[in-house]
Design a protein around this motif. Structure first.
Motif, PDB file in Angstrom:
ATOM      1  N   PRO A   7       0.836  -1.200   0.000  1.00  0.00           N
ATOM      2  CA  PRO A   7       0.000   0.000   0.000  1.00  0.00           C
ATOM      3  C   PRO A   7       0.874   1.255   0.000  1.00  0.00           C
ATOM      4  N   PRO A   8       0.331   2.375  -0.450  1.00  0.00           N
ATOM      5  CA  PRO A   8       1.118   3.613  -0.438  1.00  0.00           C
ATOM      6  C   PRO A   8       1.314   4.115   0.983  1.00  0.00           C
ATOM      7  N   LYS A   9       2.311   4.957   1.152  1.00  0.00           N
ATOM      8  CA  LYS A   9       2.528   5.588   2.455  1.00  0.00           C
ATOM      9  C   LYS A   9       1.407   6.598   2.691  1.00  0.00           C
ATOM     10  N   ILE A  10       1.190   6.931   3.954  1.00  0.00           N
ATOM     11  CA  ILE A  10       0.146   7.892   4.308  1.00  0.00           C
ATOM     12  C   ILE A  10       0.590   9.308   3.942  1.00  0.00           C
ATOM     13  N   LYS A  11       1.886   9.583   4.111  1.00  0.00           N
ATOM     14  CA  LYS A  11       2.420  10.909   3.854  1.00  0.00           C
ATOM     15  C   LYS A  11       3.694  10.789   3.032  1.00  0.00           C
ATOM     16  N   CYS A  12       3.892  11.699   2.100  1.00  0.00           N
ATOM     17  CA  CYS A  12       5.081  11.686   1.250  1.00  0.00           C
ATOM     18  C   CYS A  12       6.309  12.057   2.081  1.00  0.00           C
ATOM     19  N   CYS A  13       7.410  11.324   1.857  1.00  0.00           N
ATOM     20  CA  CYS A  13       8.627  11.583   2.621  1.00  0.00           C
ATOM     21  C   CYS A  13       9.478  12.688   1.993  1.00  0.00           C
ATOM     22  N   VAL A  14       9.058  13.249   0.880  1.00  0.00           N
ATOM     23  CA  VAL A  14       9.673  14.381   0.194  1.00  0.00           C
ATOM     24  C   VAL A  14      11.110  14.092  -0.244  1.00  0.00           C
ATOM     25  N   SER A  15      11.418  12.837  -0.552  1.00  0.00           N
ATOM     26  CA  SER A  15      12.753  12.533  -1.050  1.00  0.00           C
ATOM     27  C   SER A  15      12.831  12.945  -2.520  1.00  0.00           C
ATOM     28  N   LYS A  16      14.001  13.329  -2.957  1.00  0.00           N
ATOM     29  CA  LYS A  16      14.181  13.839  -4.321  1.00  0.00           C
ATOM     30  C   LYS A  16      13.846  12.781  -5.377  1.00  0.00           C
ATOM     31  N   ARG A  18      11.930  10.054  -5.050  1.00  0.00           N
ATOM     32  CA  ARG A  18      10.620   9.430  -4.815  1.00  0.00           C
ATOM     33  C   ARG A  18      10.703   7.918  -4.624  1.00  0.00           C
ATOM     34  N   CYS A  19      10.363   7.476  -3.450  1.00  0.00           N
ATOM     35  CA  CYS A  19      10.400   6.047  -3.162  1.00  0.00           C
ATOM     36  C   CYS A  19       9.278   5.330  -3.927  1.00  0.00           C
ATOM     37  N   GLY A  20       9.313   4.020  -3.950  1.00  0.00           N
ATOM     38  CA  GLY A  20       8.342   3.232  -4.701  1.00  0.00           C
ATOM     39  C   GLY A  20       6.937   3.285  -4.141  1.00  0.00           C
ATOM     40  N   ARG A  21       6.797   3.574  -2.862  1.00  0.00           N
ATOM     41  CA  ARG A  21       5.476   3.612  -2.224  1.00  0.00           C
ATOM     42  C   ARG A  21       4.957   5.038  -2.041  1.00  0.00           C
ATOM     43  N   CYS A  22       5.636   6.014  -2.634  1.00  0.00           N
ATOM     44  CA  CYS A  22       5.244   7.413  -2.493  1.00  0.00           C
ATOM     45  C   CYS A  22       3.848   7.622  -3.083  1.00  0.00           C
ATOM     46  N   PRO A  23       2.938   8.257  -2.339  1.00  0.00           N
ATOM     47  CA  PRO A  23       1.585   8.461  -2.867  1.00  0.00           C
ATOM     48  C   PRO A  23       1.579   9.321  -4.130  1.00  0.00           C
ATOM     49  N   LEU A  24       2.511  10.269  -4.236  1.00  0.00           N
ATOM     50  CA  LEU A  24       2.582  11.105  -5.440  1.00  0.00           C
ATOM     51  C   LEU A  24       2.971  10.279  -6.660  1.00  0.00           C
ATOM     52  N   ARG A  25       3.957   9.405  -6.500  1.00  0.00           N
ATOM     53  CA  ARG A  25       4.391   8.559  -7.609  1.00  0.00           C
ATOM     54  C   ARG A  25       3.276   7.585  -8.001  1.00  0.00           C
ATOM     55  N   MET A  26       2.617   6.997  -6.999  1.00  0.00           N
ATOM     56  CA  MET A  26       1.549   6.041  -7.283  1.00  0.00           C
ATOM     57  C   MET A  26       0.366   6.727  -7.979  1.00  0.00           C
ATOM     58  N   LEU A  27       0.090   7.964  -7.616  1.00  0.00           N
ATOM     59  CA  LEU A  27      -0.976   8.723  -8.264  1.00  0.00           C
ATOM     60  C   LEU A  27      -0.622   8.970  -9.730  1.00  0.00           C
ATOM     61  N   LYS A  28       0.626   9.350  -9.985  1.00  0.00           N
ATOM     62  CA  LYS A  28       1.075   9.621 -11.349  1.00  0.00           C
ATOM     63  C   LYS A  28       1.073   8.347 -12.194  1.00  0.00           C
ATOM     64  N   ASP A  29       1.514   7.235 -11.604  1.00  0.00           N
ATOM     65  CA  ASP A  29       1.558   5.960 -12.323  1.00  0.00           C
ATOM     66  C   ASP A  29       0.183   5.318 -12.483  1.00  0.00           C
ATOM     67  N   GLY A  30      -0.777   5.759 -11.698  1.00  0.00           N
ATOM     68  CA  GLY A  30      -2.120   5.184 -11.768  1.00  0.00           C
ATOM     69  C   GLY A  30      -2.271   3.918 -10.946  1.00  0.00           C
ATOM     70  N   THR A  31      -1.373   3.692  -9.985  1.00  0.00           N
ATOM     71  CA  THR A  31      -1.427   2.484  -9.161  1.00  0.00           C
ATOM     72  C   THR A  31      -2.015   2.738  -7.776  1.00  0.00           C
TER      73      THR A  31
END
Length: 60
Positions: A7-16, A18-31
């Motif tokens: 599952p995605p993380k609850i809050k983004c860790c703001v790493s440059k 982007r980790c695999g479970r980042c909600p921003l990345r998952m939103l962009k990828d559609g996962t």
């Protein structure tokens, strides 16, 4: 024998990078699981209810 995805993380860790479970990345990828979106780098539900790890694991 399908493998459940993490599952995605609850809050983004703001790493440059982007980790695999980042909600921003998952939103962009559609996962991102259905019924969830990201606002202000935090995972939120579309119906306005509180996001819990238990419900999030069930949705993913």
């Amino acid at each position: 024998m399908g493998k459940s995805r993490k599952p995605p993380k609850i809050k983004c860790c703001v790493s440059k990078d982007r980790c695999g479970r980042c909600p921003l990345r998952m939103l962009k990828d559609g996962t991102l699981p259905d019924g969830y979106t990201v606002k202000h780098r935090e995972l939120v539900r579309l119906d306005g209810k509180k996001v819990t790890k238990k419900k999030l694991a069930k949705a993913a």
